[in-house]
Design a protein around this motif. Structure first.
Motif, PDB file in Angstrom:
ATOM      1  N   THR A   1     -18.565  53.531 -23.837  1.00  0.00           N
ATOM      2  CA  THR A   1     -18.345  53.977 -25.219  1.00  0.00           C
ATOM      3  C   THR A   1     -18.765  52.848 -26.132  1.00  0.00           C
ATOM      4  OG1 THR A   1     -16.127  53.072 -25.226  1.00  0.00           O
ATOM      5  CG2 THR A   1     -16.361  55.386 -24.574  1.00  0.00           C
TER       6      THR A   1
ATOM      7  N   LEU B   1     -27.204  50.926 -16.959  1.00  0.00           N
ATOM      8  CA  LEU B   1     -27.355  51.424 -18.326  1.00  0.00           C
ATOM      9  C   LEU B   1     -28.814  51.372 -18.739  1.00  0.00           C
ATOM     10  CD1 LEU B   1     -24.415  49.800 -20.336  1.00  0.00           C
ATOM     11  CD2 LEU B   1     -24.523  52.082 -19.318  1.00  0.00           C
TER      12      LEU B   1
ATOM     13  N   PRO C   1     -25.115  55.453 -23.345  1.00  0.00           N
ATOM     14  CA  PRO C   1     -23.755  55.399 -22.804  1.00  0.00           C
ATOM     15  C   PRO C   1     -23.662  55.820 -21.332  1.00  0.00           C
ATOM     16  CG  PRO C   1     -24.045  57.409 -24.052  1.00  0.00           C
ATOM     17  CD  PRO C   1     -25.336  56.657 -24.159  1.00  0.00           C
ATOM     18  N   SER C   2     -24.787  56.186 -20.735  1.00  0.00           N
ATOM     19  CA  SER C   2     -24.726  56.768 -19.392  1.00  0.00           C
ATOM     20  C   SER C   2     -25.305  55.847 -18.328  1.00  0.00           C
ATOM     21  CB  SER C   2     -25.498  58.090 -19.358  1.00  0.00           C
ATOM     22  OG  SER C   2     -24.976  58.977 -20.309  1.00  0.00           O
ATOM     23  N   SER C   3     -24.707  55.968 -17.136  1.00  0.00           N
ATOM     24  CA  SER C   3     -25.310  55.387 -15.946  1.00  0.00           C
ATOM     25  C   SER C   3     -26.083  56.513 -15.274  1.00  0.00           C
ATOM     26  CB  SER C   3     -24.232  54.861 -15.006  1.00  0.00           C
ATOM     27  OG  SER C   3     -24.828  54.224 -13.899  1.00  0.00           O
ATOM     28  N   TRP C   4     -27.127  56.190 -14.568  1.00  0.00           N
ATOM     29  CA  TRP C   4     -28.014  57.219 -14.020  1.00  0.00           C
ATOM     30  C   TRP C   4     -28.130  57.093 -12.514  1.00  0.00           C
ATOM     31  CZ3 TRP C   4     -30.828  60.566 -17.440  1.00  0.00           C
ATOM     32  CH2 TRP C   4     -30.625  60.283 -18.801  1.00  0.00           C
TER      33      TRP C   4
ATOM     34  N   PRO D   1     -27.463  61.808 -15.610  1.00  0.00           N
ATOM     35  CA  PRO D   1     -26.623  60.849 -16.344  1.00  0.00           C
ATOM     36  C   PRO D   1     -25.122  61.067 -16.075  1.00  0.00           C
ATOM     37  CG  PRO D   1     -27.303  62.608 -17.803  1.00  0.00           C
ATOM     38  CD  PRO D   1     -27.900  62.926 -16.461  1.00  0.00           C
ATOM     39  N   VAL D   2     -24.389  59.959 -16.056  1.00  0.00           N
ATOM     40  CA  VAL D   2     -22.926  60.002 -15.967  1.00  0.00           C
ATOM     41  C   VAL D   2     -22.402  59.056 -17.045  1.00  0.00           C
ATOM     42  CG1 VAL D   2     -20.907  59.550 -14.552  1.00  0.00           C
ATOM     43  CG2 VAL D   2     -23.006  60.372 -13.477  1.00  0.00           C
ATOM     44  N   THR D   3     -21.574  59.584 -17.950  1.00  0.00           N
ATOM     45  CA  THR D   3     -21.104  58.744 -19.053  1.00  0.00           C
ATOM     46  C   THR D   3     -20.146  57.668 -18.533  1.00  0.00           C
ATOM     47  OG1 THR D   3     -21.328  60.583 -20.570  1.00  0.00           O
ATOM     48  CG2 THR D   3     -19.937  58.754 -21.298  1.00  0.00           C
ATOM     49  N   VAL D   4     -20.476  56.422 -18.794  1.00  0.00           N
ATOM     50  CA  VAL D   4     -19.641  55.319 -18.309  1.00  0.00           C
ATOM     51  C   VAL D   4     -19.244  54.362 -19.428  1.00  0.00           C
ATOM     52  CG1 VAL D   4     -20.576  55.346 -15.969  1.00  0.00           C
ATOM     53  CG2 VAL D   4     -21.669  53.923 -17.724  1.00  0.00           C
TER      54      VAL D   4
ATOM     55  N   THR E   1     -15.390  51.574 -14.732  1.00  0.00           N
ATOM     56  CA  THR E   1     -16.389  51.583 -13.658  1.00  0.00           C
ATOM     57  C   THR E   1     -16.574  50.185 -13.090  1.00  0.00           C
ATOM     58  OG1 THR E   1     -18.632  52.248 -13.095  1.00  0.00           O
ATOM     59  CG2 THR E   1     -18.353  51.206 -15.212  1.00  0.00           C
TER      60      THR E   1
ATOM     61  N   ALA F   1     -22.736  50.163 -12.637  1.00  0.00           N
ATOM     62  CA  ALA F   1     -23.434  51.046 -13.570  1.00  0.00           C
ATOM     63  C   ALA F   1     -24.854  50.551 -13.781  1.00  0.00           C
ATOM     64  CB  ALA F   1     -22.694  51.084 -14.912  1.00  0.00           C
TER      65      ALA F   1
END
Lengths: 136, 319
Positions: free
Chosen positions: B97, B118, B79-82, B92-95, B113, B116
């Motif tokens: 769901t 993923l 679920p995260s972009s890095w 990580p940043v959650t972007v 966003t 991203a």
């Protein structure tokens, strides 16, 4: 200018001199050296680690044409897959070639290697006598 | 005449500059893909991808990937972009769901966003063994645009990998290459595994012996009193090595043992069926007595105090 020519001639003479030695069947130089002896012997296992305990003893006294290399190898050494290598007198060669996996397991019939001098006229045969370390 | 050449030269120069300065089209949805995992692709292990998407105006809606062979459980989008901070750490940043996987398809729905990257984790299933797998990534933006990216095909290895098996002197010391597991004597007897034991681990303080592996059929003189389960008679050929590096087994190198290495490997009857004095970074090629498996066992660590050795194994089924 004359000095340059002299230097050039001298260099050419050196090159010509260096190239004057004949080559043997392996394209190694046949020189004038008559020494044929082994200065070091080692055995490596498949992990390329020595299996000899301490150093191999090289006997060069008993006979000018025959030498004995005595080596004690570690308990559990696989004698069927060992790679021998050695150091020799300058310009000398050894036959059969070392550096290949070799079976030393027949302890009653030791393998022999012959060192041949740089002039290829003097030979000395070394018997490789292996003893296995007693169970520690 | 000379002036004419100069004019032509100037004209061509302007053209070259004009072409080289042509602006990239930054108005549309873009995507790109890299495969982060290196080394052979082995069943039950994960292939990790980084799938990057961006749109200059508007927002990303969703990302999707279709694998040519459905992944094993836990195949998914993260679920995260890095991004990478100044210290070189991936943050990580959650972007997204709703990162769901259904059969061949995995998807992620973005929260809010416009760009991203993923991670997609493909757990290699048993049915992919010795086959090629490929992936079709796609991304959708809120203006209806869709872009896609097709990966190349990746060959899945025939071999298996089992990392970090702990062998304990007098305890879990009976190793089965067939099962890629280690057992205690009680396990062996209770589950009738005597015939499947290929190597036995022991530790000795005697110089030159140390952490050792012996076959059940090793001559008693070389066993140093290790109890052999009744019915264990396997003789596993062992070739000790120091120069083998494998990043998947724990070596700090990006070098790997591959199927081809096992296919060309010869561990013959010249080899002994035991090996002494194992330690990191030593390893050993193995050939099981029944002729069914070739393997490489790598020593990750040894512990003289607790009489333990941790090993990782790559195993290749012959035929």
């Amino acid at each position: 200018m004359k000095n340059y020519i002299k230097i050039a001639i001298a260099l050419l003479a050196m090159v010509a001199g260096a190239c004057s030695y004949p080559l043997d069947e392996n394209e190694l130089l046949i020189t004038t050296r008559a020494e044929s002896y082994m200065t070091m012997f080692d055995l490596l296992d498949e992990a390329h680690a020595t299996v000899i305990m301490g150093l191999a003893a090289i006997d060069t006294i008993t006979d000018p044409n025959i030498g004995i290399v005595a080596a004690t190898v570690k308990y559990g050494t696989n004698l069927k897959v060992l790679k021998p290598y050695c150091s020799l007198a300058q310009d000398a060669v050894v036959t059969p070639k070392m550096g290949a996996w070799t079976d030393f397991s027949d302890l009653l019939n030791p393998l022999t290697y012959t060192v041949i001098s740089g002039n290829r006229e003097v030979k000395k045969t070394y018997k490789i006598v292996i003893t296995v370390q007693l169970k520690p | 005449m000379q002036r004419r050449y100069i004019n032509w030269f100037l004209l061509l120069s302007f053209l070259v500059i004009a072409i080289s300065c042509k602006k990239e089209d930054l108005t549309t949805l873009k995507n790109d893909l890299i495969k982060k995992t290196i080394g052979p692709n082995i069943v039950n292990n994960t292939i990790e991808f980084a799938y990057a998407m961006a749109i200059p105006e508007g927002k990303l809606v969703s990302a999707e990937v279709e694998a040519s062979i459905p992944g094993a459980p836990n195949t998914r989008f993260g679920p995260s972009s890095w991004y990478t901070d100044k210290g070189g750490n991936d943050i990580p940043v959650t972007v997204a769901t709703d990162c769901l996987t259904d059969g061949k398809n995995s998807n992620a729905v973005f929260i809010d966003t416009c760009a991203a990257t993923l991670r997609y984790y493909y757990v290699i299933p048993e049915e992919a063994r010795e086959k090629n797998v490929s992936f079709q990534f796609s991304c959708k933006a809120d203006n209806g645009e869709i872009v896609s990216f097709s990966s190349p095909e990746y060959k899945i290895s025939k071999m298996d990998l089992q990392p970090n098996i702990t062998l304990t002197n007098g305890g879990a010391c009976y190793l089965s290459i067939k099962q890629m597991k280690v057992f205690t004597m009680a396990d062996v007897l209770a589950n009738n595994l005597a015939g499947e034991i290929d190597l036995i681990y022991f530790y000795s303080t005697i110089a030159g012996i140390g952490h050792s592996l012996v076959s059940p059929a090793t001559l008693p003189d070389y066993l140093y009193g290790v109890p052999v389960p009744v019915g264990s008679t396997n003789s596993t050929k062992v070739s000790k090595r120091r120069d083998i590096r494998d990043g998947q087994l724990g070596s700090p190198y990006s070098q790997f043992i591959d199927d081809l290495d096992f296919e060309t490997l010869i561990v013959d009857n010249n080899e002994e069926n035991f090996v002494y004095a194992m330690a990191n970074p030593f390893g050993a090629f193995l050939f099981t007595g029944d002729g069914k498996y070739k393997a490489f066992i790598f020593v990750n660590s040894v512990d003289n105090t607790n009489k333990k050795m941790v090993v990782s194994i790559k195993r290749y089924a012959v035929n």
